[in-house]
Write an enzyme that holds these catalytic residues in place. Structure first.
Site, PDB file in Angstrom:
ATOM      1  N   ASP A  17      -2.580  -3.634  -2.929  1.00  0.00           N
ATOM      2  CA  ASP A  17      -1.482  -3.186  -2.067  1.00  0.00           C
ATOM      3  C   ASP A  17      -0.186  -3.106  -2.875  1.00  0.00           C
ATOM      4  O   ASP A  17      -0.015  -3.822  -3.862  1.00  0.00           O
ATOM      5  CB  ASP A  17      -1.340  -4.189  -0.912  1.00  0.00           C
ATOM      6  CG  ASP A  17      -0.608  -3.585   0.274  1.00  0.00           C
ATOM      7  OD1 ASP A  17      -0.280  -2.385   0.228  1.00  0.00           O
ATOM      8  OD2 ASP A  17      -0.360  -4.325   1.241  1.00  0.00           O
ATOM      9  N   ASN A  65      -6.649   5.154   6.176  1.00  0.00           N
ATOM     10  CA  ASN A  65      -5.789   5.862   5.225  1.00  0.00           C
ATOM     11  C   ASN A  65      -5.736   7.389   5.439  1.00  0.00           C
ATOM     12  O   ASN A  65      -4.834   8.058   4.947  1.00  0.00           O
ATOM     13  CB  ASN A  65      -6.211   5.583   3.773  1.00  0.00           C
ATOM     14  CG  ASN A  65      -5.743   4.230   3.276  1.00  0.00           C
ATOM     15  OD1 ASN A  65      -6.317   3.662   2.346  1.00  0.00           O
ATOM     16  ND2 ASN A  65      -4.684   3.684   3.882  1.00  0.00           N
TER      17      ASN A  65
END
Ligand code: FPP
Length: 239
Positions: A17, A65
Site C-alpha cells: 500500500d 481496484n
C-alpha cells in the site's frame, strides 16, 4: 540451525500500500508510484528468497481496484502484463515458481495467456513460490470455492457431511500452499482488506508506516525480526 535461520517465516504475504502517497509526496502522478512499486516487488522477491522465505504472496490488484480511474487500471494491468511477459528468464535463473491467484477470467485474453505460460513454464522450479494476487478478493475466492464444492455435491462425488476445512482449503486459489505465517501491510493502514481472509486465521500481522515504493530489504528484515520475537514470546503455545 544457525541463529539467523531460526523462525524465519515460511510464507510471507504483503499488502503493498501507499504507491499513490509516495508519488504525491514527490509531485509525481500516481502511476509513477506503481512503476516504482513494481520494481520493489522484484527486489523484495529476491531478498525474501535469500532470507530463506519459501513463499511470497503479494496483493497486486484487488476485485475492488476496477473502480479506480480507467487510466490507473490500465497502467496497473500493463505493468502486470509486462511482468508476466518478461520475467520468465529471471524466474528460470532464480528457480522461482509463479502462481497467479484471483479470478483470471475477467482479465484480457493476452494477459491470461501470458499468465498460463508463466505458470506452466515455472511449475517445476523448486525455489521460492511467488503468488501474485490479480483480480483477487478473499470473499470472491471463497464464493468460487463454494460453487465448486456445491457442484461436486450435486454430481454426487461428495457428500455434505464429508466437507472439512481441508476441503475448503483445497478449493482455494492457494491450494497446496501453506497458510501465511506473516502478513505485512505498508503505509500505515491496519486492515486486511479482503486479502487471504481464510488463510490468515492464525497469521501474525505486521504494519509499517513505510510506503511500498520505499520498502526494502531492511524493512523486510525488521518485519521478520518482529515475527521471530513474537514467536519466541508465545513459545509456540498459542495458535
Ligand atoms: C496500493 O497503493 C497499491 C496498489 C493498488 C497496486 C500494487 C501494485 C504494484 C506495486 C505493481 C504490481 C507489480 C507486480 C510486478 C506484481 P495505492 O495506489 O492504494 O496507494 P495510496 O493508498 O497511497 O493511494
Amino acid at each position: 540451525m544457525a541463529e539467523t535461520e531460526r523462525n524465519i517465516p515460511q510464507h510471507v504475504a504483503i499488502i503493498m500500500d501507499g504507491n499513490g502517497r509516495w508519488a504525491k509526496k514527490r509531485g509525481l502522478p500516481r502511476t509513477a508510484g506503481h512503476y516504482q512499486g513494481a520494481k520493489v516487488v522484484e527486489q523484495i522477491l529476491e531478498d525474501a528468497d535469500h532470507m530463506g522465505i519459501r513463499y511470497l504472496t503479494v496483493y497486486a490488484f484487488s476485485t475492488e481496484n476496477w473502480s479506480r480511474p480507467q487510466a490507473e487500471v490500465k497502467t496497473l494491468m500493463n505493468l502486470l502484463r509486462t511482468y508476466m511477459k518478461t520475467s520468465l528468464a529471471k524466474c528460470a535463473k532464480n528457480n522461482v515458481r509463479i502462481r497467479v491467484i484471483g479470478d483470471k477470467t475477467r482479465l484480457d485474453a493476452d494477459l491470461q495467456e501470458a499468465i498460463r505460460n508463466l505458470e506452466q513454464d515455472t511449475r517445476n522450479n523448486t525455489g521460492i513460490g511467488f503468488q501474485i494476487a490479480i483480480n483477487y478478493g478473499g470473499r470472491d475466492e471463497l464464493r468460487r470455492a463454494a460453487a465448486q464444492i456445491a457442484q461436486q455435491v450435486q454430481e454426487g462425488v461428495l457428500r455434505p457431511e464429508e466437507i472439512t476445512e481441508e476441503t475448503i482449503s483445497d478449493h482455494l486459489d492457494t491450494a497446496g500452499i501453506p497458510d501465511p505465517d506473516l502478513l505485512i501491510r505498508t503505509s500505515g493502514e491496519e486492515r486486511i482488506s479482503n486479502f487471504l481472509i481464510w488463510q490468515c486465521a492464525y497469521t501474525e500481522y505486521y504494519f509499517t508506516d513505510v510506503t511500498w515504493p520505499d520498502f526494502n530489504k531492511e524493512e523486510l528484515e525488521k518485519a521478520v525480526d518482529a515475527y521471530r520475537h513474537r514467536e519466541r514470546r508465545m513459545g509456540g503455545l498459542m495458535q
